[in-house]
Scaffold this motif. Sequence first.
Motif, short mmCIF file in Angstrom:
data_model
loop_
_atom_site.label_atom_id
_atom_site.label_comp_id
_atom_site.label_asym_id
_atom_site.label_seq_id
_atom_site.Cartn_x
_atom_site.Cartn_y
_atom_site.Cartn_z
N VAL A 68 1.07 -0.76 -0.28
CA VAL A 68 -0.02 -0.15 0.28
C VAL A 68 0.18 0.93 -0.38
O VAL A 68 0.66 2.11 -0.56
CB VAL A 68 -1.37 0.12 0.91
N LEU A 69 2.33 0.99 1.08
CA LEU A 69 2.56 1.98 0.90
C LEU A 69 3.09 2.49 0.09
O LEU A 69 3.72 3.77 -0.66
CB LEU A 69 3.94 2.11 2.21
N GLU A 70 3.87 1.93 -1.62
CA GLU A 70 4.81 1.26 -2.07
C GLU A 70 3.49 2.33 -3.04
O GLU A 70 4.22 3.12 -4.34
CB GLU A 70 5.12 0.57 -2.90
N ALA A 71 2.12 1.82 -3.32
CA ALA A 71 1.34 2.23 -4.86
C ALA A 71 0.95 3.89 -3.94
O ALA A 71 1.21 4.73 -5.28
CB ALA A 71 -0.12 2.38 -4.24
N VAL A 72 1.63 4.17 -2.34
CA VAL A 72 1.16 5.65 -1.93
C VAL A 72 2.32 6.60 -2.60
O VAL A 72 2.41 7.84 -3.38
CB VAL A 72 0.90 5.90 -0.38
N MET A 73 3.95 5.97 -3.00
CA MET A 73 4.69 6.23 -3.89
C MET A 73 4.33 6.71 -4.78
O MET A 73 4.94 7.66 -5.26
CB MET A 73 6.71 5.55 -2.87
N VAL A 74 4.47 5.65 -5.02
CA VAL A 74 3.84 6.07 -6.95
C VAL A 74 3.11 7.35 -7.02
O VAL A 74 3.06 8.09 -7.97
CB VAL A 74 2.89 4.61 -7.56
N LEU A 75 2.02 7.42 -6.45
CA LEU A 75 1.59 8.52 -6.45
C LEU A 75 2.35 10.21 -6.31
O LEU A 75 1.42 10.47 -7.17
CB LEU A 75 -0.13 8.45 -5.75
N ARG A 76 1.88 9.70 -4.76
CA ARG A 76 3.67 10.92 -5.26
C ARG A 76 4.40 11.76 -5.94
O ARG A 76 5.08 12.02 -5.23
CB ARG A 76 3.82 11.03 -3.73
N LYS A 77 4.73 10.23 -7.17
CA LYS A 77 6.32 10.36 -7.08
C LYS A 77 7.36 10.18 -7.12
O LYS A 77 7.67 11.33 -7.46
CB LYS A 77 5.55 11.42 -8.71
N SER A 78 6.28 9.70 -6.04
CA SER A 78 8.83 9.18 -5.37
C SER A 78 9.09 8.01 -5.61
O SER A 78 8.21 6.84 -6.36
CB SER A 78 8.33 9.37 -3.63
#
Length: 210
Positions: A187-197
Amino acid sequence: QIDEKHLSGVSSIFATAQQSVLTESRSMLARLGRPNYVTPTNYLELVKGYCKLLIEKRKTVGDQANKLKNGLQKLSDTAVQVADMSVELEQKKKIVAKATVECEEMLVVIVQEKRVVDEQEKQVNAESEKIAKDEVETRKIADDAQGDLDKALPALEAAQNALELLNKKDMSEIKAYSKPPPAVEMVLEAVMVLRKSEPKWAEAKKQLGD
């Protein structure tokens, strides 16, 4: 009119002819008993006939001489024209020979350039085929990526919704993990993708601290 240089000879011939006629007339009278009269009038008629014939022949010969003279003049003029044309022809031959050499040289250049163009055309066609093939492959990859994205979006949206439900206590609990459970990490990796990180747990933990 008879030329002076011919007058004596012509007179002698006329006299001889007249004398011969008189002699034959006497002979015919003696043999046949038939007289043949030769008078001065006959002599004058002979002279007149000769003069008339002489005039006609002179005219005929004069006309023929003029024709011959004109013909010779035309031949002379033609010879001059032929000589001039021969000189001009030689000059034109040189020009044609030079132009022929230039055309042959130009033809060699054209053939060489055509070979280059043909080779370039082959390369362009090969590149076009490669680009078309790459375009098909790229389109396939894009379609596959879009398919994967379409599949991942619902999970990503669910993760984002779940993230919004987290409170401060939950955030502190997540930060306390040295290595979170696989579901939390995903989930956190997916959030990083959304934040372009960078989609890594370390980056997510760092941003949770911020």
